[in-house]
Write an enzyme that holds these catalytic residues in place. Structure first.
Site, PDB file in Angstrom:
ATOM      1  N   GLU A 111       0.838  -1.202   0.000  1.00  0.00           N
ATOM      2  CA  GLU A 111       0.000   0.000   0.000  1.00  0.00           C
ATOM      3  C   GLU A 111       0.878   1.258   0.000  1.00  0.00           C
ATOM      4  OE1 GLU A 111      -3.315   1.003   3.241  1.00  0.00           O
ATOM      5  OE2 GLU A 111      -1.254   1.163   3.940  1.00  0.00           O
ATOM      6  N   ASP A 140      -9.883   1.718   6.543  1.00  0.00           N
ATOM      7  CA  ASP A 140      -9.866   1.423   5.109  1.00  0.00           C
ATOM      8  C   ASP A 140     -10.859   2.300   4.364  1.00  0.00           C
ATOM      9  OD1 ASP A 140      -8.170  -0.768   5.709  1.00  0.00           O
ATOM     10  OD2 ASP A 140      -9.085  -1.985   4.128  1.00  0.00           O
TER      11      ASP A 140
HETATM   12  O1  LIG Z   1      -5.407  -9.327   6.307  1.00  0.00           O
HETATM   13  C1  LIG Z   1      -4.578  -8.609   5.428  1.00  0.00           C
HETATM   14  C2  LIG Z   1      -5.051  -7.167   5.325  1.00  0.00           C
HETATM   15  O2  LIG Z   1      -4.935  -6.511   6.577  1.00  0.00           O
HETATM   16  C3  LIG Z   1      -4.231  -6.438   4.280  1.00  0.00           C
HETATM   17  O3  LIG Z   1      -4.746  -5.160   4.073  1.00  0.00           O
HETATM   18  C4  LIG Z   1      -3.794  -4.112   3.947  1.00  0.00           C
HETATM   19  C5  LIG Z   1      -3.623  -3.445   5.295  1.00  0.00           C
HETATM   20  O4  LIG Z   1      -4.734  -2.675   5.636  1.00  0.00           O
HETATM   21  C6  LIG Z   1      -5.088  -1.629   4.721  1.00  0.00           C
HETATM   22  O5  LIG Z   1      -4.677  -0.306   5.175  1.00  0.00           O
HETATM   23  C7  LIG Z   1      -4.471  -0.039   6.490  1.00  0.00           C
HETATM   24  C8  LIG Z   1      -5.587   0.853   6.998  1.00  0.00           C
HETATM   25  O6  LIG Z   1      -5.400   1.026   8.382  1.00  0.00           O
HETATM   26  C9  LIG Z   1      -4.161   1.646   8.740  1.00  0.00           C
HETATM   27  O7  LIG Z   1      -4.091   1.697  10.154  1.00  0.00           O
HETATM   28  C10 LIG Z   1      -2.972   0.870   8.200  1.00  0.00           C
HETATM   29  O8  LIG Z   1      -1.788   1.576   8.493  1.00  0.00           O
HETATM   30  C11 LIG Z   1      -3.136   0.681   6.712  1.00  0.00           C
HETATM   31  O9  LIG Z   1      -2.092  -0.080   6.179  1.00  0.00           O
HETATM   32  C12 LIG Z   1      -4.456  -1.785   3.366  1.00  0.00           C
HETATM   33  O10 LIG Z   1      -5.171  -1.002   2.437  1.00  0.00           O
HETATM   34  C13 LIG Z   1      -4.326  -3.186   2.901  1.00  0.00           C
HETATM   35  O11 LIG Z   1      -3.427  -3.241   1.794  1.00  0.00           O
HETATM   36  O12 LIG Z   1      -4.337  -7.135   3.025  1.00  0.00           O
HETATM   37  C14 LIG Z   1      -3.835  -8.463   3.052  1.00  0.00           C
HETATM   38  C15 LIG Z   1      -4.616  -9.267   4.052  1.00  0.00           C
HETATM   39  O13 LIG Z   1      -4.114 -10.574   4.116  1.00  0.00           O
END
Ligand SMILES: O[C@@H]1[C@@H](O)[C@H](O[C@@H]2CO[C@@H](O[C@@H]3CO[C@@H](O)[C@H](O)[C@H]3O)[C@H](O)[C@H]2O)OC[C@H]1O
Length: 380
Positions: A70, A265
Site C-alpha cells: 500500500e 480502510d
Molecule cells: O489481512 C490482510 C489485510 O490486513 C491487508 O490489508 C492491507 C492493510 O490494511 C489496509 O490499510 C491499512 C488501513 O489502516 C491503517 O491503520 C494501516 O496503516 C493501513 O495499512 C491496506 O489497504 C491493505 O493493503 O491485506 C492483506 C490481508 O491478508
C-alpha cells in the site's frame, strides 16, 4: 476532452480548489513541495520515507513498523506526480527486490508486507497495492520513458495486470478481480471486496494501456466498480464498510477482525470518488454521494472522529487516523457541490501533517488530498 474510450472520457481538466478559494498559486505550490519534502526527510516524528543503500528506499507504516505494498505503491504514485524519479525508482527497486513473487501461486503479485530489511512477514498480496503499482508504473513510463528492466515501467505494469486478471487460468492461484462480477476482491482468495479498493478511474486508464486482449475487461471493471459503490455507500450517511460483499452489504466478521463498519480502510472511498469525478465525470451520483458524506461530518470536530456504523452510529472508539479522515473528507470536495465543500477544503488547508507513531496512513492520505485539491493529481 482528451482521451476517448467507449463510455467515459478523461476530462483533461484539473481544478485547483485551493486557488478557487483564493489561496495564492505560489503559496499552494510551496506547501505541496514542502509537504513532500517533510514526508521524505523532515522531522523524525513526521517523515515516513527512509532511504536504504544506494538505490532503494521504503515508506514505513510507522504504526505497525512494517513496509506495505500500500505505502510503497502510494509513494510511487506521489513520486511520479511530483516528478521525483529518484524516489520512484528507489521504492520500485525495493518492491521488486523484496516484495514481488517470482514463482508459485503468487507469481507477479507482491507480498503485502515485510520488515524494513526486506524479510517478508506474509506471502499473500493485498490488491490495492497491485492496482496502485500498475498505474504509477504507466504514469512513470509516460513521464520518463521506459528504461532497462526493471525500469521498463509499462512492461512491468502490464505484467502485474495480466496476473491480476488471468491468474489461475493456466497456472495455480486466484485472480484479484472476480471474473463473474468484475469486482476487485479483498484478497485473491476471498469471495468479497473492500469498497476502498475500487478505482474506476484507474481501470479506465488500464483499458487504454494494459494488454490489448484485456481492454474490454477493464472497461467493464470500471463500470462495475462505479455501480458497486452505489450499493456499498449508505444512502443517507454516505458511509461505507471496510469490507463488503459483492452486493455491497457489509462482509461478515473475519477471523482477523470486524470490518463491517466505517473505519480506516473506508476513508479512501470518498477520495477515490472525488478523483474519479475529477478525471472522468462519468457518474453524477458521485456528486450527491460526496455532498452526503460531507454533510455527515460537517458538525463533527476532527478531534471527535470515531468508528461509525454505516448508519452513522458512533462507537466509543476514536478514529485511528483523524487527519487521514479529514484529508479524504476534503478530497470529496472535488466532486461535492454542496454547502460543505469549501468548509472541508479550508479546514484541511489549515491542518498540518500528523506527527507521532500512527502518522503513516494519515500522511499518505494527506499528500494525496493536497495533490488532488491543488489540481496536481494528474493523468500522465
Ligand atoms: O489481512 C490482510 C489485510 O490486513 C491487508 O490489508 C492491507 C492493510 O490494511 C489496509 O490499510 C491499512 C488501513 O489502516 C491503517 O491503520 C494501516 O496503516 C493501513 O495499512 C491496506 O489497504 C491493505 O493493503 O491485506 C492483506 C490481508 O491478508
Amino acid at each position: 476532452m482528451t482521451t476517448a474510450s467507449k463510455g467515459a472520457y478523461h476530462t483533461g481538466v484539473y481544478r485547483n480548489v485551493f486557488s478557487e478559494l483564493g489561496y495564492e498559486d505560489n503559496v499552494i505550490q510551496e506547501k505541496l513541495e514542502r509537504t513532500w519534502a517533510e514526508l521524505l526527510n523532515g522531522d523524525p516524528d513526521v517523515r515516513i520515507y527512509y532511504p536504504m543503500g544506494d538505490d532503494m528506499g521504503y515508506f514505513l507504516d510507522t504504526g505497525n513498523t512494517d513496509v506495505r505494498t500500500e505505502g510503497m505503491s502510494y509513494g510511487m504514485m506521489m513520486a511520479v506526480q511530483m516528478n521525483d524519479k529518484n524516489i520512484f525508482d528507489r521504492l520500485w527497486t525495493f518492491s521488486k527486490r523484496f516484495m514481488q513473487h517470482t514463482e508459485g501461486r503468487y507469481k507477479d503479485y507482491f507480498a503485502w508486507h515485510c520488515k524494513t530489511d526486506g524479510t517478508r512477514i506474509s506471502q499473500g498480496p493485498a490488491p490495492d497495492g497491485e492496482e496502485f503499482y500498475a498505474l504509477a508504473l504507466f504514469f512513470a513510463s509516460s513521464r520518463w520513458g521506459d528504461g532497462p528492466e526493471p525500469y521498463d515501467y509499462s512492461v512491468q505494469a502490464r505484467q502485474i495486470l495480466r496476473a491480476c486478471v488471468h491468474k489461475g487460468e493456466e497456472d495455480e492461484g486466484d485472480p484479484m478481480w472476480d471474473p463473474a462480477t468484475k469486482l476487485i476482491k479483498f484478497v485473491p482468495e476471498s469471495p468479497f471486496s473492500d469498497p476502498s479498493y475500487h478505482l474506476p478511474h484507474f481501470y479506465e486508464l488500464f483499458a487504454e494501456r494494459a494488454d490489448e486482449k484485456d481492454r474490454s475487461f477493464w472497461k467493464e471493471a470500471a463500470a462495475a466498480s462505479r455501480a458497486y459503490l452505489h450499493t456499498a455507500c449508505h444512502p443517507e450517511t454516505g458511509l461505507s464498510p471496510e469490507y463488503a460483499n459483492y452486493d455491497g452489504t457489509p462482509a461478515p466478521v473475519q477471523r482477523h477482525g470486524d470490518y463491517r463498519h466505517f473505519f480506516s480502510d473506508a476513508y479512501r472511498v470518498a477520495a477515490n470518488i472525488g478523483l474519479d469525478w475529477e478525471w472522468f465525470r462519468a457518474d453524477p451520483w458521485q456528486v450527491e454521494q460526496s455532498n452526503r458524506l460531507q454533510a455527515f461530518f460537517r458538525d463533527i470536530d476532527v478531534a471527535d472522529y470515531r468508528r461509525y456504523t454505516i448508519e452513522g452510529q458512533p462507537f466509543d472508539e476514536p478514529a485511528l487516523h483523524p487527519i487521514g479522515l479529514l484529508a479524504t473528507n476534503a478530497m470529496a470536495s472535488l466532486a461535492a457541490d454542496g454547502p460543505d465543500a469549501e468548509h472541508f477544503a479550508r479546514l484541511f488547508w489549515n491542518t498540518p501533517l500528523r506527527d507521532g507513531v500512527r502518522r503513516y496512513y494519515d500522511n499518505c492520505l494527506y499528500m494525496f488530498s493536497l495533490l488532488a485539491l491543488s489540481g496536481q493529481y494528474r493523468v500522465y
